[in-house]
Design an enzyme around this catalytic site. Structure first.
Site, PDB file in Angstrom:
ATOM      1  N   CYS A   1      -4.986   2.603  -3.527  1.00 36.64           N
ATOM      2  CA  CYS A   1      -3.724   3.105  -2.927  1.00 36.64           C
ATOM      3  C   CYS A   1      -2.577   2.118  -3.113  1.00 36.64           C
ATOM      4  CB  CYS A   1      -3.899   3.455  -1.449  1.00 36.64           C
ATOM      5  SG  CYS A   1      -5.145   4.696  -1.167  1.00 36.64           S
TER       6      CYS A   1
ATOM      7  N   GLN B   1      -4.737  -5.172   7.046  1.00 35.42           N
ATOM      8  CA  GLN B   1      -5.758  -6.097   6.531  1.00 35.42           C
ATOM      9  C   GLN B   1      -5.665  -7.485   7.169  1.00 35.42           C
ATOM     10  OE1 GLN B   1      -8.138  -4.995   4.707  1.00 35.42           O
ATOM     11  NE2 GLN B   1      -7.307  -3.118   3.830  1.00 35.42           N
TER      12      GLN B   1
ATOM     13  N   HIS C   1       0.870  -1.174   0.000  1.00 32.27           N
ATOM     14  CA  HIS C   1       0.000   0.000   0.000  1.00 32.27           C
ATOM     15  C   HIS C   1       0.914   1.234   0.000  1.00 32.27           C
ATOM     16  CE1 HIS C   1      -2.747   2.968   1.871  1.00 32.27           C
ATOM     17  NE2 HIS C   1      -3.736   2.178   1.504  1.00 32.27           N
TER      18      HIS C   1
ATOM     19  N   LYS D   1     -10.809  -0.431  10.563  1.00 26.99           N
ATOM     20  CA  LYS D   1     -11.024  -1.604   9.700  1.00 26.99           C
ATOM     21  C   LYS D   1     -11.419  -2.828  10.525  1.00 26.99           C
ATOM     22  CE  LYS D   1      -7.490  -0.120   6.387  1.00 26.99           C
ATOM     23  NZ  LYS D   1      -8.225   0.401   5.255  1.00 26.99           N
TER      24      LYS D   1
ATOM     25  N   ASP E   1       2.887  -4.486   8.051  1.00 27.82           N
ATOM     26  CA  ASP E   1       1.677  -3.690   7.855  1.00 27.82           C
ATOM     27  C   ASP E   1       0.490  -4.647   7.999  1.00 27.82           C
ATOM     28  OD1 ASP E   1      -0.578  -2.516   6.839  1.00 27.82           O
ATOM     29  OD2 ASP E   1       0.345  -1.756   5.006  1.00 27.82           O
TER      30      ASP E   1
HETATM   31  N1  C6P Z   1      -6.475   0.540   2.809  1.00 30.60           N
HETATM   32  C1  C6P Z   1      -8.329   0.256   1.275  1.00 30.60           C
HETATM   33  O1  C6P Z   1      -9.413   0.584   0.769  1.00 30.60           O
HETATM   34  P1  C6P Z   1      -5.160   3.880   6.948  1.00 30.60           P
HETATM   35  O2  C6P Z   1      -5.817   4.604   5.811  1.00 30.60           O
HETATM   36  O3  C6P Z   1      -3.950   4.596   7.456  1.00 30.60           O
HETATM   37  O4  C6P Z   1      -6.136   3.475   8.008  1.00 30.60           O
HETATM   38  O5  C6P Z   1      -4.640   2.483   6.352  1.00 30.60           O
HETATM   39  C2  C6P Z   1      -3.681   2.500   5.330  1.00 30.60           C
HETATM   40  C3  C6P Z   1      -3.462   1.126   4.806  1.00 30.60           C
HETATM   41  C4  C6P Z   1      -2.209   0.545   4.954  1.00 30.60           C
HETATM   42  N2  C6P Z   1      -1.976  -0.703   4.560  1.00 30.60           N
HETATM   43  C5  C6P Z   1      -2.928  -1.462   3.995  1.00 30.60           C
HETATM   44  C6  C6P Z   1      -2.617  -2.854   3.595  1.00 30.60           C
HETATM   45  C7  C6P Z   1      -4.204  -0.930   3.795  1.00 30.60           C
HETATM   46  O6  C6P Z   1      -5.142  -1.678   3.247  1.00 30.60           O
HETATM   47  C8  C6P Z   1      -4.476   0.400   4.188  1.00 30.60           C
HETATM   48  C9  C6P Z   1      -5.814   1.020   3.923  1.00 30.60           C
HETATM   49  C10 C6P Z   1      -7.800   1.022   2.459  1.00 30.60           C
HETATM   50  O7  C6P Z   1      -7.680  -0.691   0.843  1.00 30.60           O
HETATM   51  C11 C6P Z   1      -7.865   2.493   2.224  1.00 30.60           C
HETATM   52  S1  C6P Z   1      -6.737   3.036   0.979  1.00 30.60           S
END
Ligand code: C6P
Length: 414
Positions: free
Chosen positions: A366, A202, A122, A225, A199
């Site tokens: 992203c 997910q 990401h 999430k 990370d």
């Molecule tokens: N992915 C998606 O629709 P934040 O936005 O900081 O809470 O999470 C960022 C992020 C980092 N790593 C992974 C693997 C992610 O999936 C995400 C967030 C969302 O896939 C929003 S772009």
């Protein structure tokens, strides 16, 4: 087996209609819905004991501090951290990763050093390292991907080598669903003395995670999430690594003694939490963890495996029209199904689905470099959670058939 119908009753938004149809919410990788208990925990805080934490001797402040620190303990237990001192509150996964880039990396990465990422990161686990590499004269190396959407480890001994200072990898890809072998990669990183950041945006919401077993130094995730509120995230840092880290932001709360000339730092983890923290949402995340613990994380994972397998079978009906991206083996795949049509833009698919009350995400998610490497600029993505059902997958397939009849074959929707 989960009692999904009973779980659904806990999520008020799931009973609403969108464009005249019952909501089918399949955008859980972007953010999850919230159960009443989480919503109520926010109301309880604001109505019952709203006060600042770690600052007052009055009852409200002590109650707020107790609940806030209790939430930190819950997070620690949920991910298998040995101590809650390893849990730093942030806003989200992005901030957690940036915290490491702005603190640990400044001290530990230098000219000629290497940072290892995967080709499925990401942007939040790519862009911060691009800056570190640029500023420090370090090099980013990527673990490539095979045609079956898993990591290609054939050359891993040269990619992770004695120059490697950090291996920073996504646990579960938000775009293609791949579950990466993070424990194995951590072992390889440790053999060359490199630090490991995972990370877990997910993974933590969808499967049991044990950071002590993984052996990583840093683990980042977002509350929103995993049934929790927005605006609260977590950075786990191994205790001995945290002890040596310089503070990130400076100000109130993170200090012990301050003179006009100098300051000394507070105990862990407050040293990393300058200013008034996000008290309500931390407590809300604690309530989300209570909810997930009641269900059981292995049960959540089993449900999603079953649903993903069902979806992959159902998508076979459309295999001549849609191209699916992600491993076929559900054992190495989270509850994420990404797809595209060679001639129909994913936004068009998403718009027709929305007209039927079905929420999916369309775009690059992203992960622009990854999606581009698939030969497209965007995909449509359905992502599941504990409240989704096989009937909802059927509605998704029905909606896609209608969209394709219209966009690919010119038949107007009914
Ligand atoms: N992915 C998606 O629709 P934040 O936005 O900081 O809470 O999470 C960022 C992020 C980092 N790593 C992974 C693997 C992610 O999936 C995400 C967030 C969302 O896939 C929003 S772009």
């Amino acid at each position: 087996m989960l009692d999904v119908q009973s779980i659904r009753k806990d999520f008020p938004v799931l009973s609403r209609k969108v464009n005249g149809h019952p909501l089918v919410y399949l955008d859980n990788a972007a953010t999850s819905q919230k159960p009443s208990s989480v919503i109520q925990s926010l109301v309880d805080y604001y109505e019952g004991y709203n006060a600042n934490v770690h600052r007052g001797v009055h009852t409200l402040s002590m109650e707020a501090t107790d609940k806030f620190e209790e939430a930190r303990e819950k997070v620690a237990r949920f991910i298998g951290a040995e101590t809650s001192e390893s849990i730093i509150w942030t806003r989200n996964t992005s901030e957690s990763i940036n915290l490491v880039a702005y603190t640990w990396a400044q001290e530990n990465i230098g000219e000629g050093d290497e940072i290892v990422l995967t080709r499925m990161e990401h942007h939040s686990n790519l862009v911060p390292w691009q800056k570190v590499a640029r500023d420090k004269g370090a090099r980013i190396r990527f673990i490539p991907m095979t045609d079956d959407y898993t990591l290609d480890l054939s050359d891993i001994d040269s990619i992770i080598n004695p120059r490697t200072k950090l291996v920073s990898i996504v646990h579960v890809s938000n775009s293609i669903g791949t579950i990466n072998p993070v424990q194995e990669l951590t072992k390889l990183a440790k053999r060359v003395g490199a630090a490991v950041l995972i990370d877990g945006a997910q993974s933590v919401p969808h499967m049991p995670v044990d950071v002590a077993k993984l052996g990583c130094d840093f683990f980042a995730f977002s509350g929103h999430k995993m049934l929790g509120p927005t605006g609260i995230g977590v950075l786990y840092v191994k205790r001995d690594v945290l002890e040596d880290m310089e503070p990130f932001l400076r100000g109130g709360e993170m200090v012990l003694e301050v003179t006009y000339e100098d300051a000394s730092w507070n105990d862990l983890p407050m040293r990393f939490e300058a200013g008034t923290p996000n008290i309500a949402d931390a407590i809300g995340l604690g309530a989300a963890i209570d909810y997930l613990n009641d269900i059981g994380m292995q049960n959540v994972r089993d449900h999603e495996v079953q649903l993903t397998q069902y979806a992959l079978n159902a998508f076979k009906e459309l295999e001549e029209e849609l191209i699916l991206h992600g491993p076929v083996d559900v054992d190495v795949r989270g509850g994420i199904v990404s797809f595209h049509h060679p001639e129909v833009h994913p936004h068009d698919l998403g718009t027709i689905l929305d007209s039927r009350g079905i929420a999916v995400r369309t775009g690059h998610h992203c992960t622009m470099p990854l999606v581009k490497s698939l030969g497209v600029s965007a995909t449509a993505r359905a992502s599941f959670y504990l409240y989704n059902t096989e009937e909802e997958v059927d509605l998704l397939i029905g909606g896609l058939k209608e969209a394709l009849r219209y966009f690919a074959h010119g038949v107007a929707p009914a």
